[in-house]
Structure formats: C-alpha cells, structure tokens
Motif scaffolding. Structure first.
Motif, mmCIF file in Angstrom:
data_model
loop_
_atom_site.group_PDB
_atom_site.id
_atom_site.type_symbol
_atom_site.label_atom_id
_atom_site.label_comp_id
_atom_site.label_asym_id
_atom_site.label_seq_id
_atom_site.Cartn_x
_atom_site.Cartn_y
_atom_site.Cartn_z
ATOM 1 N N ASP A 87 0.866 -1.162 0.000
ATOM 2 C CA ASP A 87 0.000 0.000 0.000
ATOM 3 C C ASP A 87 0.910 1.221 0.000
ATOM 4 O O ASP A 87 1.889 1.267 0.734
ATOM 5 N N PHE A 88 0.570 2.206 -0.808
ATOM 6 C CA PHE A 88 1.400 3.404 -0.880
ATOM 7 C C PHE A 88 0.807 4.434 0.067
ATOM 8 O O PHE A 88 -0.213 5.048 -0.223
ATOM 9 N N SER A 89 1.442 4.600 1.210
ATOM 10 C CA SER A 89 0.905 5.451 2.266
ATOM 11 C C SER A 89 1.420 6.884 2.183
ATOM 12 O O SER A 89 2.617 7.116 2.030
ATOM 13 N N VAL A 90 0.485 7.829 2.264
ATOM 14 C CA VAL A 90 0.862 9.240 2.350
ATOM 15 C C VAL A 90 0.134 9.892 3.532
ATOM 16 O O VAL A 90 0.168 11.111 3.693
ATOM 17 N N ASN A 91 -0.509 9.068 4.325
ATOM 18 C CA ASN A 91 -1.312 9.590 5.435
ATOM 19 C C ASN A 91 -0.525 9.548 6.745
ATOM 20 O O ASN A 91 -0.750 8.709 7.608
ATOM 21 N N THR A 92 0.419 10.472 6.876
ATOM 22 C CA THR A 92 1.177 10.611 8.118
ATOM 23 C C THR A 92 1.062 12.057 8.592
ATOM 24 O O THR A 92 0.794 12.955 7.776
ATOM 25 N N PRO A 93 1.251 12.312 9.866
ATOM 26 C CA PRO A 93 1.165 13.694 10.375
ATOM 27 C C PRO A 93 2.107 14.642 9.641
ATOM 28 O O PRO A 93 1.730 15.793 9.359
ATOM 29 N N GLU A 94 3.314 14.186 9.319
ATOM 30 C CA GLU A 94 4.280 15.050 8.661
ATOM 31 C C GLU A 94 3.852 15.360 7.226
ATOM 32 O O GLU A 94 3.985 16.510 6.761
ATOM 33 N N VAL A 95 3.351 14.362 6.505
ATOM 34 C CA VAL A 95 2.868 14.600 5.144
ATOM 35 C C VAL A 95 1.707 15.583 5.170
ATOM 36 O O VAL A 95 1.653 16.527 4.364
ATOM 37 N N ARG A 96 0.780 15.404 6.097
ATOM 38 C CA ARG A 96 -0.376 16.308 6.198
ATOM 39 C C ARG A 96 0.068 17.722 6.548
ATOM 40 O O ARG A 96 -0.468 18.702 6.026
ATOM 41 N N ARG A 97 1.064 17.844 7.420
ATOM 42 C CA ARG A 97 1.561 19.162 7.810
ATOM 43 C C ARG A 97 2.206 19.876 6.623
ATOM 44 O O ARG A 97 1.946 21.056 6.380
ATOM 45 N N LEU A 98 3.043 19.156 5.887
ATOM 46 C CA LEU A 98 3.709 19.742 4.731
ATOM 47 C C LEU A 98 2.700 20.113 3.643
ATOM 48 O O LEU A 98 2.798 21.171 3.012
ATOM 49 N N GLN A 99 1.730 19.258 3.432
ATOM 50 C CA GLN A 99 0.697 19.519 2.432
ATOM 51 C C GLN A 99 -0.090 20.779 2.784
ATOM 52 O O GLN A 99 -0.353 21.625 1.914
ATOM 53 N N ALA A 100 -0.454 20.930 4.069
ATOM 54 C CA ALA A 100 -1.199 22.110 4.512
ATOM 55 C C ALA A 100 -0.360 23.378 4.358
ATOM 56 O O ALA A 100 -0.863 24.434 3.962
#
Length: 201
Positions: A87-100
């Motif tokens: 599974d290709f995961s992008v749902n981490t706190p750091e990814v969400r923070r950078l995306q925001a």
C-alpha cells in the motif's frame, strides 16, 4: 542425494532472490494516484484538469528499467509478486503538515505562476524563471517564498518514501510528483523539460 541437495539449494536461492525482487518493487500507479490527490489539494481551484500529453508534450510516467524488465522469477512467482504489492501510504502527520503548509503558500505563489515569473522545474521543485519581471521590493519576498516551498517539497518526497519503509524510493517519488505538477499546471504556466529548458504550457 546430490541432486536433492542441488534442488534444495536452488530453491533457497530462488526464494531469497524472490524476496529481493519483491522488496524493491515501486508501486508507480499508487504513487501517481497519491501524488494527484496531494497536488490537486495544494493547487486547489487553480488546477486545470488537463489530459496527459496535451499540446504535444509527452508527460506519461516513464518506468525504470527495474519495472519493465521481466526475469525468470517474474514468470515463476507472479502470485507472490502481486501479493507483496505494498500500500502506498501518504497519510502521516508530517505529510499532512507539509501539504497544509504548501496549500497555504500557494495563494501567494499563484500570481507569479500566472505571470510566468516562476514555474515547475524538472526535479519537482519551483524555479524562478524571470526575476526581472518582479519589482525590486518584491524580489526578496519571492525568493523567500520559493525557498520555503522547495524546502517543503524536498521534505515531502523524503517523508513519503520514509513512510512507506523505503527511503530509496525518494527519487521515484520525486519523479512521479515532477510529472504530476506539470500535468496539473494551468495553461500558460511554465515548466522545465528534461533538459532544463523552460516551456510554456
């Protein structure tokens, strides 16, 4: 007896090699899907739903030789290869923070994309294309915006690879995002081709 030992050794070697083959598999399709969702969210209403390859530009994903080469193991263990598809995961706190963070910054970058002052580089970053089009007063601000954006982008690609347990995938992640930024760019925006030349979409 010797035949049995040879068969056993070959089986063990086959299994070990199969593990290596499975572990290095990069899920390009899943990565593209994840990249599109992230880029769509960051660019927001400015995203142009364009078709890959529009205007004569070839923007299709180019898989590495690793993905297109077919070995004996691929023929012998297709089921095992498919079962190991990660599974290709992008749902981490750091990814969400950078995306925001990038989404908030996009409203400041958008006018510069529109004017052709900045564009998407071939290595999935933002580059200043025409600094002379910006007033002296705005240049420092623009440089800081681009620097912050590129810092977040570099960290995003690294974090996505790390989150999936394969830091070595960072280059592949960057390549997928690089093509996605260009594909999602609005008409009239600028991007770099593989040779580093600026092209207007």
């Amino acid at each position: 007896m010797k035949i049995a030992k040879l068969t056993s050794s070959f089986t063990m070697l086959l299994m070990l090699t199969a593990c290596v083959t499975i572990n290095i598999y990069f899920p390009a399709a899943e990565a593209r899907e994840a990249a599109e969702k992230i880029v769509d969210d960051i660019l927001g209403d400015e995203v142009q739903k364009s078709i890959p390859g529009k205007d004569g530009q070839s923007l299709q994903w180019s898989p590495s030789a690793q993905q297109v080469s077919f070995s004996l193991l691929d023929l012998l263990i297709p089921a095992a290869h498919a079962a190991a598809k990660p599974d290709f995961s992008v749902n981490t706190p750091e990814v969400r923070r950078l995306q925001a963070s990038m989404k908030r910054r996009n409203s400041s970058l958008h006018p510069y994309y529109q004017k052709g002052v900045i564009g998407f580089t071939h290595n999935a970053l933002v580059g200043i294309r025409q600094l002379s089009a910006v007033s002296l007063k705005q240049r420092a601000q623009l440089k800081n915006l681009v620097k912050a954006e590129n810092s977040d982008r570099n960290r995003l690609y690294k974090e996505i690879a790390r989150a999936n347990g394969h830091p070595e995938w960072e280059k592949d992640v960057r390549s997928v995002f690089g093509q996605t930024w260009i594909r999602k760019a609005s008409k009239g925006w600028w991007y770099q081709d593989a040779g580093g030349s600026w092209v207007k979409k």
